[in-house]
Design a protein around this motif. Structure first.
Motif, PDB file in Angstrom:
ATOM      1  N   ALA A  12       8.658 -41.024 -26.810  1.00  0.00           N
ATOM      2  CA  ALA A  12       7.973 -40.202 -25.800  1.00  0.00           C
ATOM      3  C   ALA A  12       6.687 -40.884 -25.339  1.00  0.00           C
ATOM      4  O   ALA A  12       6.389 -40.910 -24.140  1.00  0.00           O
ATOM      5  N   GLU A  13       5.935 -41.457 -26.259  1.00  0.00           N
ATOM      6  CA  GLU A  13       4.717 -42.178 -25.877  1.00  0.00           C
ATOM      7  C   GLU A  13       5.050 -43.373 -24.995  1.00  0.00           C
ATOM      8  O   GLU A  13       4.367 -43.631 -24.006  1.00  0.00           O
ATOM      9  N   ARG A  14       6.121 -44.091 -25.339  1.00  0.00           N
ATOM     10  CA  ARG A  14       6.541 -45.231 -24.513  1.00  0.00           C
ATOM     11  C   ARG A  14       6.913 -44.776 -23.108  1.00  0.00           C
ATOM     12  O   ARG A  14       6.594 -45.442 -22.129  1.00  0.00           O
ATOM     13  N   ALA A  15       7.570 -43.626 -22.994  1.00  0.00           N
ATOM     14  CA  ALA A  15       7.946 -43.107 -21.679  1.00  0.00           C
ATOM     15  C   ALA A  15       6.704 -42.858 -20.823  1.00  0.00           C
ATOM     16  O   ALA A  15       6.670 -43.212 -19.639  1.00  0.00           O
ATOM     17  N   ILE A  18       5.249 -46.259 -19.781  1.00  0.00           N
ATOM     18  CA  ILE A  18       6.046 -46.861 -18.707  1.00  0.00           C
ATOM     19  C   ILE A  18       5.670 -46.234 -17.374  1.00  0.00           C
ATOM     20  O   ILE A  18       5.439 -46.927 -16.390  1.00  0.00           O
ATOM     21  N   ASN A  19       5.621 -44.911 -17.344  1.00  0.00           N
ATOM     22  CA  ASN A  19       5.308 -44.237 -16.088  1.00  0.00           C
ATOM     23  C   ASN A  19       3.896 -44.541 -15.620  1.00  0.00           C
ATOM     24  O   ASN A  19       3.667 -44.677 -14.417  1.00  0.00           O
ATOM     25  N   VAL A 120       0.680 -52.571 -23.020  1.00  0.00           N
ATOM     26  CA  VAL A 120       2.027 -52.803 -22.474  1.00  0.00           C
ATOM     27  C   VAL A 120       2.332 -54.258 -22.198  1.00  0.00           C
ATOM     28  O   VAL A 120       3.435 -54.586 -21.795  1.00  0.00           O
ATOM     29  N   ARG A 121       1.399 -55.148 -22.386  1.00  0.00           N
ATOM     30  CA  ARG A 121       1.661 -56.580 -22.164  1.00  0.00           C
ATOM     31  C   ARG A 121       2.533 -57.147 -23.243  1.00  0.00           C
ATOM     32  O   ARG A 121       2.600 -56.790 -24.320  1.00  0.00           O
TER      33      ARG A 121
END
Length: 121
Positions: A12-15, A18-19, A120-121
Protein backbone atom coordinates in the motif's frame (compact mmCIF):
# COMPACT_ATOMS: atom_id res chain seq x y z
CA UNK A 1 15.18 -3.41 -9.98
CA UNK A 2 13.48 -1.83 -6.95
CA UNK A 3 15.40 0.53 -4.72
CA UNK A 4 16.31 -1.13 -1.37
CA UNK A 5 14.35 1.55 0.49
CA UNK A 6 11.16 0.69 -1.42
CA UNK A 7 11.51 -3.00 -0.54
CA UNK A 8 10.91 -2.02 3.08
CA UNK A 9 7.56 -0.42 2.23
CA UNK A 10 4.25 -2.25 2.35
CA UNK A 11 2.47 -2.76 -0.96
CA UNK A 12 0.00 0.00 0.00
CA UNK A 13 2.84 2.41 0.79
CA UNK A 14 4.47 1.57 -2.55
CA UNK A 15 1.18 2.30 -4.33
CA UNK A 16 1.07 5.78 -2.79
CA UNK A 17 4.73 6.39 -3.64
CA UNK A 18 4.12 5.35 -7.27
CA UNK A 19 1.17 7.69 -7.56
CA UNK A 20 3.11 10.54 -6.00
CA UNK A 21 5.96 9.95 -8.45
CA UNK A 22 3.40 10.15 -11.27
CA UNK A 23 1.80 13.26 -9.72
CA UNK A 24 -1.54 11.46 -9.95
CA UNK A 25 -4.80 12.50 -8.37
CA UNK A 26 -5.70 10.73 -5.14
CA UNK A 27 -8.34 8.33 -6.58
CA UNK A 28 -5.69 6.97 -8.95
CA UNK A 29 -3.98 5.14 -6.10
CA UNK A 30 -6.68 2.45 -6.12
CA UNK A 31 -5.33 1.19 -9.46
CA UNK A 32 -2.05 0.25 -7.77
CA UNK A 33 -3.49 -1.27 -4.59
CA UNK A 34 -4.13 -4.91 -3.77
CA UNK A 35 -7.33 -6.32 -2.29
CA UNK A 36 -8.89 -5.76 0.18
CA UNK A 37 -7.76 -2.12 -0.02
CA UNK A 38 -8.90 -1.64 -3.64
CA UNK A 39 -12.56 -2.16 -2.82
CA UNK A 40 -12.38 -1.17 0.84
CA UNK A 41 -13.31 2.14 2.40
CA UNK A 42 -11.06 5.15 1.93
CA UNK A 43 -10.82 5.39 5.71
CA UNK A 44 -8.54 2.32 5.60
CA UNK A 45 -6.15 4.22 3.31
CA UNK A 46 -5.91 7.42 5.35
CA UNK A 47 -3.41 6.07 7.95
CA UNK A 48 -1.15 4.73 5.19
CA UNK A 49 -1.03 8.07 3.39
CA UNK A 50 -0.67 10.08 6.60
CA UNK A 51 2.34 7.97 7.64
CA UNK A 52 4.08 8.81 4.35
CA UNK A 53 3.28 12.51 4.77
CA UNK A 54 4.55 12.43 8.36
CA UNK A 55 7.81 10.84 7.15
CA UNK A 56 8.19 13.78 4.79
CA UNK A 57 8.02 11.72 1.59
CA UNK A 58 4.67 12.80 0.08
CA UNK A 59 2.67 16.01 -0.11
CA UNK A 60 -1.05 16.18 -0.81
CA UNK A 61 -1.93 19.20 -2.94
CA UNK A 62 -5.02 20.48 -4.70
CA UNK A 63 -4.74 20.88 -8.47
CA UNK A 64 -4.78 24.53 -9.48
CA UNK A 65 -4.97 26.24 -12.88
CA UNK A 66 -1.70 26.69 -14.75
CA UNK A 67 -0.76 28.39 -17.98
CA UNK A 68 2.14 27.01 -19.99
CA UNK A 69 4.66 29.41 -21.53
CA UNK A 70 2.92 28.93 -24.90
CA UNK A 71 -0.43 29.96 -23.38
CA UNK A 72 -1.90 26.46 -23.14
CA UNK A 73 -4.14 26.07 -20.09
CA UNK A 74 -3.64 23.15 -17.75
CA UNK A 75 -3.36 22.13 -14.12
CA UNK A 76 -0.51 21.72 -11.68
CA UNK A 77 -0.24 20.88 -7.98
CA UNK A 78 -0.85 23.88 -5.77
CA UNK A 79 0.52 24.42 -2.27
CA UNK A 80 0.35 21.33 -0.03
CA UNK A 81 -2.59 20.92 2.31
CA UNK A 82 -1.26 21.84 5.78
CA UNK A 83 -0.53 18.72 7.81
CA UNK A 84 -2.82 19.94 10.61
CA UNK A 85 -5.77 19.95 8.15
CA UNK A 86 -4.90 16.82 6.22
CA UNK A 87 -6.71 14.21 8.35
CA UNK A 88 -10.00 16.12 8.03
CA UNK A 89 -9.55 16.61 4.27
CA UNK A 90 -8.76 12.91 3.77
CA UNK A 91 -11.77 11.90 5.87
CA UNK A 92 -14.01 13.29 3.11
CA UNK A 93 -14.74 10.18 1.02
CA UNK A 94 -15.49 12.36 -2.02
CA UNK A 95 -11.79 13.29 -2.26
CA UNK A 96 -11.08 9.59 -2.96
CA UNK A 97 -13.44 9.45 -5.96
CA UNK A 98 -12.92 10.68 -9.52
CA UNK A 99 -14.86 13.91 -10.04
CA UNK A 100 -18.21 13.50 -11.75
CA UNK A 101 -17.69 16.81 -13.52
CA UNK A 102 -14.73 15.48 -15.46
CA UNK A 103 -12.55 18.40 -14.37
CA UNK A 104 -9.68 17.73 -12.03
CA UNK A 105 -9.22 21.31 -10.77
CA UNK A 106 -9.37 21.25 -6.98
CA UNK A 107 -8.84 17.48 -6.83
CA UNK A 108 -6.20 16.28 -4.43
CA UNK A 109 -3.02 15.07 -6.04
CA UNK A 110 0.02 13.35 -4.59
CA UNK A 111 3.54 14.63 -5.14
CA UNK A 112 6.91 13.44 -3.88
CA UNK A 113 8.97 15.68 -1.67
CA UNK A 114 12.73 15.96 -2.17
CA UNK A 115 13.17 13.22 0.46
CA UNK A 116 10.51 11.09 -1.25
CA UNK A 117 12.30 11.34 -4.60
CA UNK A 118 15.37 9.77 -2.95
CA UNK A 119 13.27 6.80 -1.81
CA UNK A 120 11.95 5.88 -5.27
CA UNK A 121 15.30 6.10 -7.07
Amino acid sequence: MPCPATEQLSSAERAFMINAAEIDILPGVRGDLDEPLVSGPSSALVPVLLSLVERGWIEVCPLVPWTAPDGTLGEQPGPPVPERDLAAVLADAENWEYPRSGTWLGCLTLTLTEAGRKIVR
